[in-house]
Design a protein around this motif. Sequence first.
Motif, PDB file in Angstrom:
ATOM      1  N   GLY A  59       0.792  -1.222   0.000  1.00  0.00           N
ATOM      2  CA  GLY A  59       0.000   0.000   0.000  1.00  0.00           C
ATOM      3  C   GLY A  59       0.824   1.271   0.000  1.00  0.00           C
ATOM      4  O   GLY A  59       0.270   2.366   0.157  1.00  0.00           O
ATOM      5  N   MET A  60       2.156   1.174  -0.203  1.00  0.00           N
ATOM      6  CA  MET A  60       3.041   2.337  -0.155  1.00  0.00           C
ATOM      7  C   MET A  60       3.809   2.467  -1.468  1.00  0.00           C
ATOM      8  O   MET A  60       4.140   1.472  -2.114  1.00  0.00           O
ATOM      9  CB  MET A  60       4.054   2.205   0.996  1.00  0.00           C
ATOM     10  N   TRP A  61       4.123   3.704  -1.855  1.00  0.00           N
ATOM     11  CA  TRP A  61       4.950   3.920  -3.035  1.00  0.00           C
ATOM     12  C   TRP A  61       6.411   3.613  -2.741  1.00  0.00           C
ATOM     13  O   TRP A  61       7.157   3.192  -3.612  1.00  0.00           O
ATOM     14  CB  TRP A  61       4.798   5.353  -3.543  1.00  0.00           C
ATOM     15  N   ILE A  62       6.841   3.856  -1.505  1.00  0.00           N
ATOM     16  CA  ILE A  62       8.172   3.444  -1.059  1.00  0.00           C
ATOM     17  C   ILE A  62       7.968   2.398   0.021  1.00  0.00           C
ATOM     18  O   ILE A  62       7.399   2.694   1.082  1.00  0.00           O
ATOM     19  CB  ILE A  62       8.981   4.628  -0.501  1.00  0.00           C
ATOM     20  N   PRO A  63       8.372   1.155  -0.235  1.00  0.00           N
ATOM     21  CA  PRO A  63       8.035   0.063   0.692  1.00  0.00           C
ATOM     22  C   PRO A  63       8.681   0.222   2.053  1.00  0.00           C
ATOM     23  O   PRO A  63       9.701   0.902   2.206  1.00  0.00           O
ATOM     24  CB  PRO A  63       8.574  -1.175  -0.037  1.00  0.00           C
ATOM     25  N   PRO A  64       8.105  -0.422   3.050  1.00  0.00           N
ATOM     26  CA  PRO A  64       8.637  -0.332   4.414  1.00  0.00           C
ATOM     27  C   PRO A  64       9.960  -1.081   4.554  1.00  0.00           C
ATOM     28  O   PRO A  64      10.268  -1.985   3.790  1.00  0.00           O
ATOM     29  CB  PRO A  64       7.541  -0.988   5.252  1.00  0.00           C
ATOM     30  N   THR A  65      10.712  -0.677   5.524  1.00  0.00           N
ATOM     31  CA  THR A  65      11.963  -1.367   5.861  1.00  0.00           C
ATOM     32  C   THR A  65      11.844  -2.109   7.189  1.00  0.00           C
ATOM     33  O   THR A  65      12.739  -2.846   7.564  1.00  0.00           O
ATOM     34  CB  THR A  65      13.125  -0.356   5.955  1.00  0.00           C
ATOM     35  N   SER A  66      10.721  -1.887   7.860  1.00  0.00           N
ATOM     36  CA  SER A  66      10.499  -2.526   9.151  1.00  0.00           C
ATOM     37  C   SER A  66       9.020  -2.836   9.300  1.00  0.00           C
ATOM     38  O   SER A  66       8.161  -2.113   8.771  1.00  0.00           O
ATOM     39  CB  SER A  66      10.966  -1.623  10.297  1.00  0.00           C
ATOM     40  N   VAL A  67       8.715  -3.871  10.029  1.00  0.00           N
ATOM     41  CA  VAL A  67       7.325  -4.244  10.258  1.00  0.00           C
ATOM     42  C   VAL A  67       6.582  -3.168  11.046  1.00  0.00           C
ATOM     43  O   VAL A  67       5.346  -3.062  10.978  1.00  0.00           O
ATOM     44  CB  VAL A  67       7.253  -5.605  10.999  1.00  0.00           C
ATOM     45  N   ASP A  68       7.332  -2.324  11.763  1.00  0.00           N
ATOM     46  CA  ASP A  68       6.715  -1.244  12.533  1.00  0.00           C
ATOM     47  C   ASP A  68       6.043  -0.210  11.640  1.00  0.00           C
ATOM     48  O   ASP A  68       5.199   0.561  12.104  1.00  0.00           O
ATOM     49  CB  ASP A  68       7.764  -0.553  13.414  1.00  0.00           C
ATOM     50  N   GLN A  69       6.425  -0.182  10.369  1.00  0.00           N
ATOM     51  CA  GLN A  69       5.850   0.775   9.437  1.00  0.00           C
ATOM     52  C   GLN A  69       4.547   0.273   8.812  1.00  0.00           C
ATOM     53  O   GLN A  69       3.913   0.992   8.048  1.00  0.00           O
ATOM     54  CB  GLN A  69       6.859   1.098   8.328  1.00  0.00           C
ATOM     55  N   LEU A  70       4.185  -0.954   9.128  1.00  0.00           N
ATOM     56  CA  LEU A  70       2.974  -1.554   8.576  1.00  0.00           C
ATOM     57  C   LEU A  70       1.834  -1.489   9.588  1.00  0.00           C
ATOM     58  O   LEU A  70       2.074  -1.402  10.805  1.00  0.00           O
ATOM     59  CB  LEU A  70       3.228  -3.017   8.206  1.00  0.00           C
ATOM     60  N   PRO A  71       0.584  -1.555   9.107  1.00  0.00           N
ATOM     61  CA  PRO A  71      -0.547  -1.615  10.036  1.00  0.00           C
ATOM     62  C   PRO A  71      -0.454  -2.856  10.908  1.00  0.00           C
ATOM     63  O   PRO A  71       0.115  -3.882  10.506  1.00  0.00           O
ATOM     64  CB  PRO A  71      -1.766  -1.677   9.102  1.00  0.00           C
ATOM     65  N   VAL A  72      -1.019  -2.781  12.082  1.00  0.00           N
ATOM     66  CA  VAL A  72      -0.982  -3.916  13.015  1.00  0.00           C
ATOM     67  C   VAL A  72      -1.620  -5.150  12.376  1.00  0.00           C
ATOM     68  O   VAL A  72      -1.163  -6.281  12.574  1.00  0.00           O
ATOM     69  CB  VAL A  72      -1.688  -3.553  14.340  1.00  0.00           C
ATOM     70  N   ASN A  73      -2.661  -4.921  11.577  1.00  0.00           N
ATOM     71  CA  ASN A  73      -3.388  -6.034  10.970  1.00  0.00           C
ATOM     72  C   ASN A  73      -2.954  -6.294   9.521  1.00  0.00           C
ATOM     73  O   ASN A  73      -3.748  -6.747   8.692  1.00  0.00           O
ATOM     74  CB  ASN A  73      -4.885  -5.765  11.015  1.00  0.00           C
ATOM     75  N   TYR A  74      -1.679  -6.015   9.183  1.00  0.00           N
ATOM     76  CA  TYR A  74      -1.227  -6.170   7.797  1.00  0.00           C
ATOM     77  C   TYR A  74      -1.354  -7.614   7.323  1.00  0.00           C
ATOM     78  O   TYR A  74      -1.579  -7.883   6.137  1.00  0.00           O
ATOM     79  CB  TYR A  74       0.216  -5.684   7.647  1.00  0.00           C
ATOM     80  N   GLN A  75      -1.226  -8.564   8.258  1.00  0.00           N
ATOM     81  CA  GLN A  75      -1.342  -9.976   7.866  1.00  0.00           C
ATOM     82  C   GLN A  75      -2.755 -10.297   7.400  1.00  0.00           C
ATOM     83  O   GLN A  75      -2.953 -11.088   6.475  1.00  0.00           O
ATOM     84  CB  GLN A  75      -0.940 -10.874   9.037  1.00  0.00           C
ATOM     85  N   ALA A  76      -3.738  -9.672   8.020  1.00  0.00           N
ATOM     86  CA  ALA A  76      -5.116  -9.881   7.597  1.00  0.00           C
ATOM     87  C   ALA A  76      -5.386  -9.187   6.261  1.00  0.00           C
ATOM     88  O   ALA A  76      -6.115  -9.697   5.413  1.00  0.00           O
ATOM     89  CB  ALA A  76      -6.075  -9.349   8.667  1.00  0.00           C
ATOM     90  N   ILE A  77      -4.753  -8.016   6.049  1.00  0.00           N
ATOM     91  CA  ILE A  77      -4.968  -7.245   4.820  1.00  0.00           C
ATOM     92  C   ILE A  77      -4.341  -7.940   3.625  1.00  0.00           C
ATOM     93  O   ILE A  77      -4.964  -8.070   2.561  1.00  0.00           O
ATOM     94  CB  ILE A  77      -4.381  -5.821   4.965  1.00  0.00           C
ATOM     95  N   PHE A  78      -3.106  -8.412   3.794  1.00  0.00           N
ATOM     96  CA  PHE A  78      -2.375  -8.997   2.666  1.00  0.00           C
ATOM     97  C   PHE A  78      -2.154 -10.502   2.808  1.00  0.00           C
ATOM     98  O   PHE A  78      -1.501 -11.101   1.963  1.00  0.00           O
ATOM     99  CB  PHE A  78      -0.999  -8.327   2.538  1.00  0.00           C
ATOM    100  N   GLY A  79      -2.713 -11.099   3.838  1.00  0.00           N
ATOM    101  CA  GLY A  79      -2.428 -12.500   4.135  1.00  0.00           C
ATOM    102  C   GLY A  79      -2.709 -13.456   3.005  1.00  0.00           C
ATOM    103  O   GLY A  79      -1.970 -14.417   2.782  1.00  0.00           O
ATOM    104  N   ALA A  80      -3.775 -13.210   2.242  1.00  0.00           N
ATOM    105  CA  ALA A  80      -4.152 -14.124   1.165  1.00  0.00           C
ATOM    106  C   ALA A  80      -3.115 -14.154   0.049  1.00  0.00           C
ATOM    107  O   ALA A  80      -3.055 -15.096  -0.734  1.00  0.00           O
ATOM    108  CB  ALA A  80      -5.505 -13.721   0.597  1.00  0.00           C
ATOM    109  N   LYS A  81      -2.277 -13.100  -0.027  1.00  0.00           N
ATOM    110  CA  LYS A  81      -1.303 -13.017  -1.114  1.00  0.00           C
ATOM    111  C   LYS A  81       0.140 -13.202  -0.661  1.00  0.00           C
ATOM    112  O   LYS A  81       1.061 -13.086  -1.462  1.00  0.00           O
ATOM    113  CB  LYS A  81      -1.424 -11.654  -1.808  1.00  0.00           C
TER     114      LYS A  81
END
Length: 331
Positions: A59-81
């Motif tokens: 969901g970012m134009w410049i990807p994260p370098t740490s999991v802290d930069q992702l939403p808490v529920n990122y696994q639910a958002i992108f888990g299927a992929k």
Amino acid sequence: MKYNEEFLFIVLFLHKVVQLFRRFGVLTILAVIGLIFVGGFVRASGAGMGCPDWPKCFGMWIPPTSVDQLPVNYQAIFGAKLKGEVEFNAIKTWIEYINRLLGVLVGFFIFLTLIFSYKAYFKSNRSIFYLSLMAFVLVLFEGWLGSKVVSSELLPGLITVHMIVAVVILGILVLAILKTYFLEGFIRELDNTRDIRFLIFIVLLISVGQLVFGTQIREGIDLAQRELGYDNRHLWVNSVLGKVNFHAVLGLVILGLQFLINSKIQGRFKAALISSYSTGTLVFIVLSIITGVILRFFGFPAFAQPFHLTLGVVILCFQFVLLFLTKPQIA
């Protein structure tokens, strides 16, 4: 005098544009080869879904370098992929993102090549412009195809088509650049090349088949990876052993034919440009066989995969150049 100055200015301007076209054309060819190498590295490292969405990455134009930069529920958002990647992996994410950036860079280079081809050749030799236009259209298609590869979650057939389109783009660019060198007189016609040209045509066809067959092996390897897991790389080859052995036999046939071609060329045109390309082709075939042996007998190491793929593509380019050099008057 005024008209002579204007004519001289036009000639110098066109000469400069032609030089820019060649430079960007060669730069684009190198960038496409680099993109193929990085694409092979993406597959070898299992980073194909490092960015589970497209064109953004998580969901970012410049990807994260740490999991802290992702939403808490990122696994639910992108888990299927995420293809089983429960945890965010910054290395795989950035490997895939660099692959995308290089793809954008290639598109930019091809666009500039198209502009320069229009300025230099639209009036004098439109075939070069049309080749550049074809490469530009295909690179746009390649970008769209890349989005489908991601949305299909690395469907093997789409990955194969994605790679083949990249090779076609490369071939078109090589042909366009060769035509300009022929028009400028840097490539001279050669006599007594009919038998050599026939052999080059045969070995080129076999090499194309070898590359396509290699993609079938790669698809079998992908299936083994899903079934056996990434940590069992040494077992992957066993699932496609018959295909690998046939692939090896084809490689030896290509080596033998190229050795024969090189002997004929060295005997007739030792001082010509074609001699260097012929020797270079032979060297790259030997290196490709070496990387193939490493993949077959040393547990399919990840570092050897992109080198093996890229060498195969470079061999095709050199063989295509040899085919052109044996009868440049077709330009």
